[in-house]
Design a protein around this motif. Structure first.
Motif, PDB file in Angstrom:
ATOM      1  N   SER A   1     -22.977  41.039 -28.097  1.00  0.00           N
ATOM      2  CA  SER A   1     -22.915  42.421 -27.661  1.00  0.00           C
ATOM      3  C   SER A   1     -21.579  43.028 -28.081  1.00  0.00           C
ATOM      4  O   SER A   1     -20.526  42.517 -27.710  1.00  0.00           O
ATOM      5  CB  SER A   1     -23.054  42.447 -26.125  1.00  0.00           C
ATOM      6  N   SER A   2     -21.620  44.099 -28.881  1.00  0.00           N
ATOM      7  CA  SER A   2     -20.380  44.772 -29.268  1.00  0.00           C
ATOM      8  C   SER A   2     -20.640  46.254 -29.486  1.00  0.00           C
ATOM      9  O   SER A   2     -21.768  46.658 -29.795  1.00  0.00           O
ATOM     10  CB  SER A   2     -19.764  44.152 -30.528  1.00  0.00           C
ATOM     11  N   THR A   3     -19.604  47.040 -29.318  1.00  0.00           N
ATOM     12  CA  THR A   3     -19.753  48.480 -29.519  1.00  0.00           C
ATOM     13  C   THR A   3     -20.024  48.799 -30.984  1.00  0.00           C
ATOM     14  O   THR A   3     -20.655  49.809 -31.289  1.00  0.00           O
ATOM     15  CB  THR A   3     -18.513  49.246 -29.023  1.00  0.00           C
ATOM     16  N   ASP A   4     -19.589  47.944 -31.897  1.00  0.00           N
ATOM     17  CA  ASP A   4     -19.873  48.171 -33.317  1.00  0.00           C
ATOM     18  C   ASP A   4     -21.366  48.140 -33.620  1.00  0.00           C
ATOM     19  O   ASP A   4     -21.824  48.808 -34.545  1.00  0.00           O
ATOM     20  CB  ASP A   4     -19.173  47.127 -34.198  1.00  0.00           C
TER      21      ASP A   4
ATOM     22  N   ASN B   1     -18.432  33.913 -27.059  1.00  0.00           N
ATOM     23  CA  ASN B   1     -19.687  34.173 -27.762  1.00  0.00           C
ATOM     24  C   ASN B   1     -19.605  35.358 -28.712  1.00  0.00           C
ATOM     25  O   ASN B   1     -20.564  35.665 -29.399  1.00  0.00           O
ATOM     26  CB  ASN B   1     -20.807  34.436 -26.748  1.00  0.00           C
ATOM     27  N   GLY B   2     -18.468  36.064 -28.713  1.00  0.00           N
ATOM     28  CA  GLY B   2     -18.317  37.257 -29.536  1.00  0.00           C
ATOM     29  C   GLY B   2     -18.702  38.539 -28.821  1.00  0.00           C
ATOM     30  O   GLY B   2     -18.675  39.613 -29.427  1.00  0.00           O
ATOM     31  N   ASN B   3     -19.058  38.461 -27.537  1.00  0.00           N
ATOM     32  CA  ASN B   3     -19.380  39.664 -26.775  1.00  0.00           C
ATOM     33  C   ASN B   3     -18.109  40.473 -26.542  1.00  0.00           C
ATOM     34  O   ASN B   3     -17.093  39.928 -26.117  1.00  0.00           O
ATOM     35  CB  ASN B   3     -19.989  39.311 -25.414  1.00  0.00           C
ATOM     36  N   GLU B   4     -18.178  41.775 -26.799  1.00  0.00           N
ATOM     37  CA  GLU B   4     -17.040  42.661 -26.553  1.00  0.00           C
ATOM     38  C   GLU B   4     -17.120  43.216 -25.130  1.00  0.00           C
ATOM     39  O   GLU B   4     -18.160  43.726 -24.712  1.00  0.00           O
ATOM     40  CB  GLU B   4     -17.049  43.817 -27.551  1.00  0.00           C
ATOM     41  N   LEU B   5     -16.013  43.108 -24.405  1.00  0.00           N
ATOM     42  CA  LEU B   5     -15.887  43.664 -23.069  1.00  0.00           C
ATOM     43  C   LEU B   5     -14.526  44.341 -22.986  1.00  0.00           C
ATOM     44  O   LEU B   5     -13.709  44.203 -23.904  1.00  0.00           O
ATOM     45  CB  LEU B   5     -16.012  42.565 -22.006  1.00  0.00           C
ATOM     46  N   ALA B   6     -14.259  45.063 -21.910  1.00  0.00           N
ATOM     47  CA  ALA B   6     -12.993  45.753 -21.768  1.00  0.00           C
ATOM     48  C   ALA B   6     -12.474  45.586 -20.342  1.00  0.00           C
ATOM     49  O   ALA B   6     -13.220  45.270 -19.427  1.00  0.00           O
ATOM     50  CB  ALA B   6     -13.137  47.237 -22.103  1.00  0.00           C
TER      51      ALA B   6
END
Length: 122
Positions: free
Chosen positions: A60-63, A109-114
Protein backbone atom coordinates in the motif's frame (compact mmCIF):
# COMPACT_ATOMS: atom_id res chain seq x y z
CA UNK A 1 -11.29 -3.89 21.40
CA UNK A 2 -12.07 -0.15 21.04
CA UNK A 3 -15.68 0.94 21.46
CA UNK A 4 -17.65 0.75 18.23
CA UNK A 5 -19.16 3.99 16.93
CA UNK A 6 -22.04 3.99 14.43
CA UNK A 7 -20.81 4.59 10.87
CA UNK A 8 -17.20 5.18 11.89
CA UNK A 9 -14.10 3.48 10.57
CA UNK A 10 -13.80 0.39 12.72
CA UNK A 11 -11.14 -1.90 11.25
CA UNK A 12 -8.31 -1.62 8.75
CA UNK A 13 -6.52 -4.30 6.75
CA UNK A 14 -3.13 -4.02 5.07
CA UNK A 15 -1.15 -6.36 2.81
CA UNK A 16 1.92 -8.18 4.12
CA UNK A 17 4.45 -10.55 2.61
CA UNK A 18 6.22 -11.43 5.88
CA UNK A 19 3.95 -11.96 8.86
CA UNK A 20 6.78 -12.45 11.39
CA UNK A 21 8.55 -9.23 10.35
CA UNK A 22 5.21 -7.40 10.39
CA UNK A 23 4.42 -8.50 13.94
CA UNK A 24 7.93 -7.67 15.21
CA UNK A 25 7.92 -4.22 13.60
CA UNK A 26 4.50 -3.01 14.81
CA UNK A 27 4.99 -4.51 18.25
CA UNK A 28 8.33 -2.70 18.64
CA UNK A 29 7.13 0.66 17.30
CA UNK A 30 3.52 0.91 18.48
CA UNK A 31 3.16 -1.83 21.10
CA UNK A 32 0.41 -3.67 19.22
CA UNK A 33 -0.78 -7.10 20.31
CA UNK A 34 -1.36 -9.78 17.65
CA UNK A 35 -3.27 -12.96 17.02
CA UNK A 36 -2.63 -15.18 13.99
CA UNK A 37 -5.59 -16.71 12.20
CA UNK A 38 -3.70 -19.28 10.16
CA UNK A 39 -0.56 -18.55 8.12
CA UNK A 40 -2.20 -15.91 5.91
CA UNK A 41 -3.85 -13.51 8.37
CA UNK A 42 -2.52 -11.63 11.38
CA UNK A 43 -4.95 -9.53 13.45
CA UNK A 44 -3.70 -6.61 15.55
CA UNK A 45 -5.14 -4.88 18.57
CA UNK A 46 -4.41 -1.22 19.23
CA UNK A 47 -5.68 1.40 21.70
CA UNK A 48 -7.94 3.12 19.16
CA UNK A 49 -8.46 0.80 16.19
CA UNK A 50 -8.03 -2.86 15.42
CA UNK A 51 -7.16 -4.43 12.12
CA UNK A 52 -5.18 -7.07 10.37
CA UNK A 53 -2.61 -8.00 7.78
CA UNK A 54 -3.46 -10.40 4.97
CA UNK A 55 -0.81 -12.24 2.98
CA UNK A 56 -0.16 -10.50 -0.32
CA UNK A 57 2.75 -9.65 -2.60
CA UNK A 58 1.27 -6.16 -3.05
CA UNK A 59 1.91 -3.14 -0.84
CA UNK A 60 0.00 0.00 0.00
CA UNK A 61 1.50 3.34 -1.05
CA UNK A 62 0.29 6.76 -2.10
CA UNK A 63 2.24 6.38 -5.35
CA UNK A 64 -0.15 3.61 -6.40
CA UNK A 65 -3.21 5.50 -5.17
CA UNK A 66 -3.90 3.77 -1.87
CA UNK A 67 -5.31 5.44 1.21
CA UNK A 68 -2.73 6.71 3.70
CA UNK A 69 -2.94 5.48 7.29
CA UNK A 70 -1.75 8.27 9.60
CA UNK A 71 -0.76 7.83 13.25
CA UNK A 72 -0.56 10.61 15.84
CA UNK A 73 2.47 11.13 18.10
CA UNK A 74 3.21 13.53 20.96
CA UNK A 75 6.93 13.17 20.11
CA UNK A 76 7.57 12.83 16.38
CA UNK A 77 11.34 12.51 16.68
CA UNK A 78 11.07 9.67 19.21
CA UNK A 79 8.49 7.84 17.09
CA UNK A 80 10.61 8.32 13.97
CA UNK A 81 13.62 6.86 15.81
CA UNK A 82 11.56 3.81 16.85
CA UNK A 83 10.42 3.31 13.24
CA UNK A 84 14.00 3.40 11.95
CA UNK A 85 15.35 1.22 14.78
CA UNK A 86 12.67 -1.42 14.08
CA UNK A 87 13.60 -1.55 10.39
CA UNK A 88 11.20 0.93 8.82
CA UNK A 89 12.38 3.25 6.06
CA UNK A 90 11.67 6.99 6.12
CA UNK A 91 10.23 7.81 2.69
CA UNK A 92 9.36 11.47 3.43
CA UNK A 93 11.38 13.10 6.21
CA UNK A 94 9.72 15.39 8.75
CA UNK A 95 7.98 18.31 7.09
CA UNK A 96 5.62 21.08 8.14
CA UNK A 97 2.04 21.34 6.94
CA UNK A 98 -0.81 23.61 8.09
CA UNK A 99 -1.58 22.44 11.62
CA UNK A 100 1.49 20.38 12.34
CA UNK A 101 4.40 18.26 11.12
CA UNK A 102 4.66 14.72 9.85
CA UNK A 103 6.83 12.08 8.23
CA UNK A 104 6.05 9.07 6.02
CA UNK A 105 7.64 5.66 6.39
CA UNK A 106 7.42 2.23 4.86
CA UNK A 107 7.07 -0.88 6.99
CA UNK A 108 8.92 -4.18 6.33
CA UNK A 109 6.35 -5.00 3.62
CA UNK A 110 6.73 -1.71 1.74
CA UNK A 111 3.43 -0.28 3.00
CA UNK A 112 3.57 3.52 3.27
CA UNK A 113 2.18 5.05 6.46
CA UNK A 114 2.61 8.43 8.15
CA UNK A 115 2.92 9.91 11.64
CA UNK A 116 1.87 13.45 12.46
CA UNK A 117 2.14 15.72 15.48
CA UNK A 118 1.41 19.30 16.32
CA UNK A 119 3.76 22.04 15.19
CA UNK A 120 6.71 22.84 17.42
CA UNK A 121 5.96 25.99 19.37
CA UNK A 122 8.75 28.56 19.48
Amino acid sequence: MPEKQHESINYIELPAQDMAATEAFYQAVFGWRFEAYGPDYLAFFDKTMDGGFYRSDQCSSTDNGSALVVFYSDDLEATQSKVVYAGGIIVKPLFDFPGGRRFHFSDPNGNELAVWGTAVRT
